[in-house]
Each structure stands twice: as C-alpha cells, then as structure tokens.
Design a protein around this motif. Structure first.
Motif, mmCIF file in Angstrom:
data_model
loop_
_atom_site.group_PDB
_atom_site.id
_atom_site.type_symbol
_atom_site.label_atom_id
_atom_site.label_comp_id
_atom_site.label_asym_id
_atom_site.label_seq_id
_atom_site.Cartn_x
_atom_site.Cartn_y
_atom_site.Cartn_z
ATOM 1 N N SER A 24 -35.108 -17.011 -5.615
ATOM 2 C CA SER A 24 -36.052 -16.742 -6.690
ATOM 3 C C SER A 24 -37.410 -16.294 -6.168
ATOM 4 C CB SER A 24 -36.240 -18.002 -7.556
ATOM 5 O OG SER A 24 -35.031 -18.361 -8.183
ATOM 6 N N LEU A 25 -37.537 -16.242 -4.832
ATOM 7 C CA LEU A 25 -38.801 -15.842 -4.240
ATOM 8 C C LEU A 25 -39.089 -14.383 -4.571
ATOM 9 C CD1 LEU A 25 -40.926 -17.193 -2.421
ATOM 10 C CD2 LEU A 25 -39.784 -16.133 -0.466
ATOM 11 N N SER A 26 -40.272 -14.119 -5.110
ATOM 12 C CA SER A 26 -40.626 -12.769 -5.540
ATOM 13 C C SER A 26 -41.521 -12.095 -4.499
ATOM 14 C CB SER A 26 -41.354 -12.819 -6.883
ATOM 15 O OG SER A 26 -41.868 -11.552 -7.219
ATOM 16 N N GLY A 27 -41.288 -10.804 -4.295
ATOM 17 C CA GLY A 27 -42.134 -10.046 -3.380
ATOM 18 C C GLY A 27 -43.576 -9.979 -3.848
ATOM 19 N N LEU A 28 -43.769 -10.065 -5.176
ATOM 20 C CA LEU A 28 -45.125 -10.035 -5.717
ATOM 21 C C LEU A 28 -45.940 -11.243 -5.268
ATOM 22 C CD1 LEU A 28 -44.447 -8.769 -9.358
ATOM 23 C CD2 LEU A 28 -45.408 -7.488 -7.439
ATOM 24 N N SER A 29 -45.258 -12.355 -4.973
ATOM 25 C CA SER A 29 -45.948 -13.536 -4.458
ATOM 26 C C SER A 29 -46.646 -13.193 -3.147
ATOM 27 C CB SER A 29 -44.959 -14.679 -4.227
ATOM 28 O OG SER A 29 -44.282 -15.024 -5.414
ATOM 29 N N GLY A 30 -45.935 -12.473 -2.272
ATOM 30 C CA GLY A 30 -46.517 -12.071 -0.996
ATOM 31 C C GLY A 30 -47.668 -11.100 -1.163
ATOM 32 N N VAL A 31 -47.511 -10.159 -2.094
ATOM 33 C CA VAL A 31 -48.566 -9.169 -2.336
ATOM 34 C C VAL A 31 -49.851 -9.842 -2.789
ATOM 35 C CG1 VAL A 31 -49.283 -7.219 -3.773
ATOM 36 C CG2 VAL A 31 -46.946 -7.307 -2.862
ATOM 37 N N PHE A 32 -49.742 -10.732 -3.770
ATOM 38 C CA PHE A 32 -50.952 -11.365 -4.312
ATOM 39 C C PHE A 32 -51.517 -12.418 -3.364
ATOM 40 C CE2 PHE A 32 -49.572 -9.246 -8.098
ATOM 41 C CZ PHE A 32 -50.745 -9.006 -8.802
ATOM 42 N N GLY A 187 -52.878 -10.973 9.579
ATOM 43 C CA GLY A 187 -51.663 -11.776 9.422
ATOM 44 C C GLY A 187 -51.417 -12.242 8.004
ATOM 45 N N PHE A 188 -52.428 -12.853 7.410
ATOM 46 C CA PHE A 188 -52.250 -13.418 6.075
ATOM 47 C C PHE A 188 -52.545 -12.420 4.960
ATOM 48 C CE2 PHE A 188 -52.788 -17.191 8.698
ATOM 49 C CZ PHE A 188 -51.786 -18.009 8.206
ATOM 50 N N GLY A 189 -53.263 -11.358 5.294
ATOM 51 C CA GLY A 189 -53.571 -10.351 4.292
ATOM 52 C C GLY A 189 -52.645 -9.157 4.353
ATOM 53 N N VAL A 190 -52.815 -8.332 5.392
ATOM 54 C CA VAL A 190 -52.077 -7.065 5.501
ATOM 55 C C VAL A 190 -50.571 -7.287 5.611
ATOM 56 C CG1 VAL A 190 -51.775 -4.971 6.867
ATOM 57 C CG2 VAL A 190 -54.071 -5.924 6.531
ATOM 58 N N LEU A 191 -50.142 -8.176 6.514
ATOM 59 C CA LEU A 191 -48.706 -8.413 6.692
ATOM 60 C C LEU A 191 -48.056 -8.959 5.424
ATOM 61 C CD1 LEU A 191 -48.332 -9.869 10.315
ATOM 62 C CD2 LEU A 191 -47.756 -7.583 9.481
ATOM 63 N N HIS A 192 -48.748 -9.855 4.723
ATOM 64 C CA HIS A 192 -48.204 -10.395 3.478
ATOM 65 C C HIS A 192 -48.006 -9.305 2.438
ATOM 66 C CE1 HIS A 192 -48.878 -14.996 3.681
ATOM 67 N NE2 HIS A 192 -47.605 -14.690 3.697
ATOM 68 N N ILE A 193 -48.976 -8.415 2.338
ATOM 69 C CA ILE A 193 -48.882 -7.340 1.345
ATOM 70 C C ILE A 193 -47.721 -6.405 1.684
ATOM 71 C CG2 ILE A 193 -50.049 -5.302 0.417
ATOM 72 C CD1 ILE A 193 -52.681 -6.840 0.714
ATOM 73 N N LEU A 198 -42.141 -4.599 0.470
ATOM 74 C CA LEU A 198 -40.783 -4.316 0.942
ATOM 75 C C LEU A 198 -39.751 -5.187 0.231
ATOM 76 C CD1 LEU A 198 -41.453 -3.924 4.775
ATOM 77 C CD2 LEU A 198 -40.864 -2.118 3.162
ATOM 78 N N VAL A 199 -40.042 -6.485 0.104
ATOM 79 C CA VAL A 199 -39.114 -7.398 -0.549
ATOM 80 C C VAL A 199 -38.983 -7.077 -2.033
ATOM 81 C CG1 VAL A 199 -38.769 -9.812 -1.238
ATOM 82 C CG2 VAL A 199 -39.392 -9.264 1.112
ATOM 83 N N PHE A 200 -40.102 -6.740 -2.661
ATOM 84 C CA PHE A 200 -40.068 -6.414 -4.091
ATOM 85 C C PHE A 200 -39.192 -5.182 -4.343
ATOM 86 C CE2 PHE A 200 -41.816 -4.124 -7.770
ATOM 87 C CZ PHE A 200 -41.617 -5.085 -8.752
ATOM 88 N N LYS A 201 -39.331 -4.173 -3.504
ATOM 89 C CA LYS A 201 -38.522 -2.963 -3.672
ATOM 90 C C LYS A 201 -37.052 -3.220 -3.360
ATOM 91 C CE LYS A 201 -42.064 0.563 -2.866
ATOM 92 N NZ LYS A 201 -42.466 1.713 -2.023
ATOM 93 N N LYS A 202 -36.780 -4.089 -2.395
ATOM 94 C CA LYS A 202 -35.407 -4.347 -1.962
ATOM 95 C C LYS A 202 -34.649 -5.219 -2.949
ATOM 96 C CE LYS A 202 -32.764 -6.011 2.033
ATOM 97 N NZ LYS A 202 -32.844 -6.547 3.412
ATOM 98 N N TYR A 203 -35.312 -6.213 -3.549
ATOM 99 C CA TYR A 203 -34.611 -7.187 -4.383
ATOM 100 C C TYR A 203 -35.009 -7.149 -5.854
ATOM 101 C CZ TYR A 203 -33.391 -9.199 0.134
ATOM 102 O OH TYR A 203 -32.929 -9.388 1.415
#
Length: 204
Positions: A24-32, A187-193, A198-203
């Motif tokens: 249930s983990l959303s890629g948008l979580s990483g982006v925000f 690390g926590f900003g750019v890589l997370h985004i 990538l995850v949002f587009k993939k799943y």
C-alpha cells in the motif's frame, strides 16, 4: 486451458504478494517527504545565514545552544510532515485499491524499519549530547539506508535501491564533514523525490 492455468497462477501470486508484502506504500509519500526535506533544508541554510554562518566557507562551524535547539525542532517538524504525508497517501491508496493496511507484512516491515532507526536515533542523540554535530547528518543517512535495506523483504523491492543510495551518500559525506546539510538535502530530499516518482509511475 493453459490460459486458465496462467490466470490461476497469476491470482495466486497476487494473493501471496498481498499477504507477505506491504504494497500500500505510495510513491507520492516519497515525493512529498522529499519536498518537506527540501523546504526544511533550505530554511536551515537561510537560518545559518541569518546567524552569520557561511555554510560553504569550508570552516568548522560552532553552533550556539539556541541554534541547535531550533535545528532539532526543524528536524522534528520535517519528520512530522513526512510521516503525515506517508500515512495519508498510504490510506488513500489502500482505499482506492481495496487493500488491507494493518497486516502481518505491515508489522514486519515496521519492525525491521524500527530497529536500525531506533539505534540510529540513540546514536544521533549521543552525538548531539557530546556536541559532535558534524557527524549527525552522515549518521542519519547511514542508519536510514540500513533501515530501508532491512525492510525491503516486506514491501516493494525497489526500496532497497533507495536504501543503497542513502548508504553510499552517507559514506561519501563522512569524507566531507562540514557539508552534512548538503548531503542530507540530497539524500532525504532529491533521492526521495526521484524514488517517489519512479515508484508512482511503476505501481500506479
């Protein structure tokens, strides 16, 4: 007949994945979460300038007690927003796809995340207590990377790549002490985004 067998196998795989992995983990979580870190990192940079500290002068920084307290509060606020966004988008995705949230996979993932993060939190508190501020940013990257790699088997396997990137970045930052904020933002900003997109587009 073969097509029916393939459909049955696909259904079985889907059921096994739902029961053994937290999906249930959303890629948008990483982006925000990444956006929160970027905004927080920029605010810290401006805070340094307001306190007469030139971050990029390459010199060892001496922080006042008030500045350290403010930096701790900023870190807690960033963590709060990152967790809030993570919970919000996870619940939204679960409802959209009718996925259970609190399962054995969720518990296992959180437990495996919590071990390195808890130890890392204590380690960073010790660094803060002994005023070894220069190692705090590398330590957060390293322990967070370890937590992601440790939790990978209970969620999307893609998360381990984010974990490895955090570990590499943390190791590099150990050789550039004094520029921890820059590595922390990466690390926590750019890589997370990037990971979130990538995850949002993939799943999706």
């Amino acid at each position: 007949m073969n097509q029916k067998h393939q459909e049955d196998l696909s259904h079985i795989r889907s059921m096994m994945e739902r029961s053994s992995r937290f999906i249930s983990l959303s890629g948008l979580s990483g982006v925000f979460a990444g956006l929160s870190a970027l905004i927080g990192g920029l605010y810290v940079y401006l805070l340094f300038k307001a306190n007469g500290l030139d971050y990029f002068d390459g010199e060892h920084k001496i922080y006042s007690g008030n500045l350290v307290s403010e930096l701790v509060w900023i870190a807690l606020i960033i963590l709060f927003f990152a967790l809030t966004f993570g919970i919000f988008f996870t619940i939204r995705k679960s409802r959209k796809y009718n996925l259970p949230i609190w399962t054995s996979a969720t518990k296992n993932m959180l437990f495996n995340l919590a071990i390195p993060l808890s130890v890392g939190g204590v380690f960073c508190l010790a660094l803060l207590y002994h005023q070894i501020y220069v190692l705090i940013a590398p330590a957060t990257l390293l322990f967070y990377g370890l937590a992601l790699v440790n939790a990978e088997k209970y969620t999307f396997s893609d998360i381990k790549y984010l974990g490895f990137c955090e570990l590499i970045l943390g190791c590099i930052s150990l050789f550039f002490l004094g520029y921890g904020l820059l590595f922390w933002i990466m690390g926590f900003g750019v890589l997370h985004i990037l990971y979130g997109i990538l995850v949002f587009k993939k799943y999706k």
